[in-house]
Scaffold this motif. Sequence first.
Motif, PDB file in Angstrom:
ATOM      1  N   ARG A   1      -1.125   7.988   7.146  1.00  0.00           N
ATOM      2  CA  ARG A   1       0.293   7.976   6.771  1.00  0.00           C
ATOM      3  C   ARG A   1       0.845   6.564   6.936  1.00  0.00           C
ATOM      4  O   ARG A   1       0.742   5.968   8.009  1.00  0.00           O
ATOM      5  N   ILE A   2       1.408   6.013   5.860  1.00  0.00           N
ATOM      6  CA  ILE A   2       2.078   4.719   5.913  1.00  0.00           C
ATOM      7  C   ILE A   2       3.554   4.952   6.212  1.00  0.00           C
ATOM      8  O   ILE A   2       4.223   5.749   5.533  1.00  0.00           O
ATOM      9  N   VAL A   3       4.067   4.273   7.240  1.00  0.00           N
ATOM     10  CA  VAL A   3       5.465   4.402   7.637  1.00  0.00           C
ATOM     11  C   VAL A   3       6.066   3.002   7.755  1.00  0.00           C
ATOM     12  O   VAL A   3       5.355   2.005   7.725  1.00  0.00           O
ATOM     13  N   ALA A   4       7.389   2.934   7.907  1.00  0.00           N
ATOM     14  CA  ALA A   4       8.068   1.640   8.035  1.00  0.00           C
ATOM     15  C   ALA A   4       9.010   1.700   9.238  1.00  0.00           C
ATOM     16  O   ALA A   4      10.195   1.957   9.094  1.00  0.00           O
ATOM     17  N   PRO A   5       8.488   1.434  10.446  1.00  0.00           N
ATOM     18  CA  PRO A   5       9.314   1.530  11.648  1.00  0.00           C
ATOM     19  C   PRO A   5      10.256   0.355  11.863  1.00  0.00           C
ATOM     20  O   PRO A   5      11.140   0.423  12.722  1.00  0.00           O
ATOM     21  N   ALA A   6      10.066  -0.722  11.106  1.00  0.00           N
ATOM     22  CA  ALA A   6      10.852  -1.936  11.313  1.00  0.00           C
ATOM     23  C   ALA A   6      11.486  -2.377   9.990  1.00  0.00           C
ATOM     24  O   ALA A   6      12.410  -1.754   9.496  1.00  0.00           O
ATOM     25  N   GLY A   7      10.950  -3.460   9.395  1.00  0.00           N
ATOM     26  CA  GLY A   7      11.499  -3.968   8.153  1.00  0.00           C
ATOM     27  C   GLY A   7      11.076  -3.161   6.940  1.00  0.00           C
ATOM     28  O   GLY A   7      10.142  -2.364   6.982  1.00  0.00           O
ATOM     29  N   SER A   8      11.791  -3.396   5.846  1.00  0.00           N
ATOM     30  CA  SER A   8      11.546  -2.651   4.608  1.00  0.00           C
ATOM     31  C   SER A   8      10.509  -3.364   3.748  1.00  0.00           C
ATOM     32  O   SER A   8      10.678  -4.538   3.408  1.00  0.00           O
ATOM     33  N   PRO A   9       9.417  -2.697   3.373  1.00  0.00           N
ATOM     34  CA  PRO A   9       8.385  -3.321   2.541  1.00  0.00           C
ATOM     35  C   PRO A   9       8.750  -3.240   1.059  1.00  0.00           C
ATOM     36  O   PRO A   9       9.602  -2.444   0.652  1.00  0.00           O
ATOM     37  N   SER A  10       8.075  -4.042   0.262  1.00  0.00           N
ATOM     38  CA  SER A  10       8.253  -3.926  -1.180  1.00  0.00           C
ATOM     39  C   SER A  10       7.341  -2.825  -1.717  1.00  0.00           C
ATOM     40  O   SER A  10       6.296  -2.525  -1.136  1.00  0.00           O
ATOM     41  N   ARG A  11       7.734  -2.236  -2.818  1.00  0.00           N
ATOM     42  CA  ARG A  11       6.910  -1.198  -3.435  1.00  0.00           C
ATOM     43  C   ARG A  11       5.565  -1.758  -3.892  1.00  0.00           C
ATOM     44  O   ARG A  11       4.543  -1.089  -3.820  1.00  0.00           O
ATOM     45  N   GLU A  12       5.576  -3.011  -4.341  1.00  0.00           N
ATOM     46  CA  GLU A  12       4.333  -3.612  -4.819  1.00  0.00           C
ATOM     47  C   GLU A  12       3.348  -3.797  -3.658  1.00  0.00           C
ATOM     48  O   GLU A  12       2.152  -3.549  -3.794  1.00  0.00           O
TER      49      GLU A  12
ATOM     50  N   HIS B   1      -6.108  -7.711  -2.859  1.00  0.00           N
ATOM     51  CA  HIS B   1      -5.799  -8.910  -3.644  1.00  0.00           C
ATOM     52  C   HIS B   1      -4.638  -9.697  -3.041  1.00  0.00           C
ATOM     53  O   HIS B   1      -3.726 -10.122  -3.740  1.00  0.00           O
ATOM     54  N   ASP B   2      -4.653  -9.879  -1.735  1.00  0.00           N
ATOM     55  CA  ASP B   2      -3.521 -10.524  -1.065  1.00  0.00           C
ATOM     56  C   ASP B   2      -3.948 -11.862  -0.485  1.00  0.00           C
ATOM     57  O   ASP B   2      -4.997 -11.970   0.152  1.00  0.00           O
TER      58      ASP B   2
ATOM     59  N   VAL C   1      -2.027   1.014  -0.571  1.00  0.00           N
ATOM     60  CA  VAL C   1      -2.574   2.323  -0.927  1.00  0.00           C
ATOM     61  C   VAL C   1      -3.883   2.164  -1.690  1.00  0.00           C
ATOM     62  O   VAL C   1      -4.864   2.877  -1.450  1.00  0.00           O
ATOM     63  N   GLU C   2      -3.914   1.193  -2.596  1.00  0.00           N
ATOM     64  CA  GLU C   2      -5.127   0.943  -3.380  1.00  0.00           C
ATOM     65  C   GLU C   2      -6.306   0.597  -2.470  1.00  0.00           C
ATOM     66  O   GLU C   2      -7.418   1.113  -2.637  1.00  0.00           O
ATOM     67  N   LEU C   3      -6.046  -0.281  -1.488  1.00  0.00           N
ATOM     68  CA  LEU C   3      -7.121  -0.709  -0.599  1.00  0.00           C
ATOM     69  C   LEU C   3      -7.609   0.444   0.275  1.00  0.00           C
ATOM     70  O   LEU C   3      -8.816   0.698   0.376  1.00  0.00           O
ATOM     71  N   LEU C   4      -6.691   1.153   0.915  1.00  0.00           N
ATOM     72  CA  LEU C   4      -7.079   2.253   1.806  1.00  0.00           C
ATOM     73  C   LEU C   4      -7.796   3.360   1.037  1.00  0.00           C
ATOM     74  O   LEU C   4      -8.756   3.957   1.537  1.00  0.00           O
TER      75      LEU C   4
END
Length: 299
Positions: A8-19, A129-130, A25-28
């Motif tokens: 499960r990917i969550v965001a407990p702090a800052g807001s991530p970009s959708r990209e 690809h990061d 998700v692609e990598l995992l």
Amino acid sequence: MRSGDRVRIVAPAGSPSREEVARGVELLTSWGLRVELGEHVFDQWGYMAGRDEDRVFDLNAAFRDPGVRAVIAARGGKGAYRIVDDLATDALRRDPKPVVGFSDITHLHLAVWSRCRLASFLGPFAKSHDTYTGPASAESLRCALMTTDPVTLHRDASEATVDVTVDGTATGILMGGNLIAIRTETGAGLPSLQGAILFLEHQRGTGLGEVDRALTQLTRSRALDGLRGVALGQFLGFDRDAEDPALGGWGIRDVLHDRLAALGVPVLGGLPAGHGNHPPTIPPGHPGDHRHSHRNPHR
């Protein structure tokens, strides 16, 4: 973890970009994992990923779901410190699962250890690809999650902290993470560091005085009593301080050595872990072996 497990990917702090999240998700997924997103991952409230109650709801939902086998923070930033008191650590204690993240997520790692004595993973949100994380970071996280291979870090002579060393050998539970997060938890949620090896790293954006204040507060509060060793990761953004006449010729090495050598424990600087490019995944809560001498300078 095994292929087919849910994460499960969550965001407990800052807001991530959708990209960014899409690449994660692609990598995992390429590792055979089944990836889910928390309900509020893309919310935004000021500089945080939604309101406090919504960010902690996503975390606790993942902790309480027996099918979720790992909880991965989408990014650091600011805000995890606001929700640590409301974590469902009872559920996590009954059903252990790794929490992954670094920077502000240090607050969660400290809480999980303090209340559950559970190890976690101090590492980046790996994205395919990061240029920041890259293949080496992704592989480090995959090995940490999906193999039993040992994690070993080696000094890098190019790191600013490489010369901050005190010879010796120490073995203990690895603890720590971001220096400012650890300082923030002093007197609140900081677990005992008795018998621990403390890993420290620091992000860009503050001066030498802020590092000095943080280490002095930890020392004066007696939080560092009983440490067995200190491992220093990346302290970034201090490259030109020694050229500033207002600082009296001091740089980050001087501040760190001045504060840490007085602890009387081995100190190993120069670890390539923190906010720089290609960060590895390291496991706070696991036993650590910390060595430095003139004969064995790399482990």
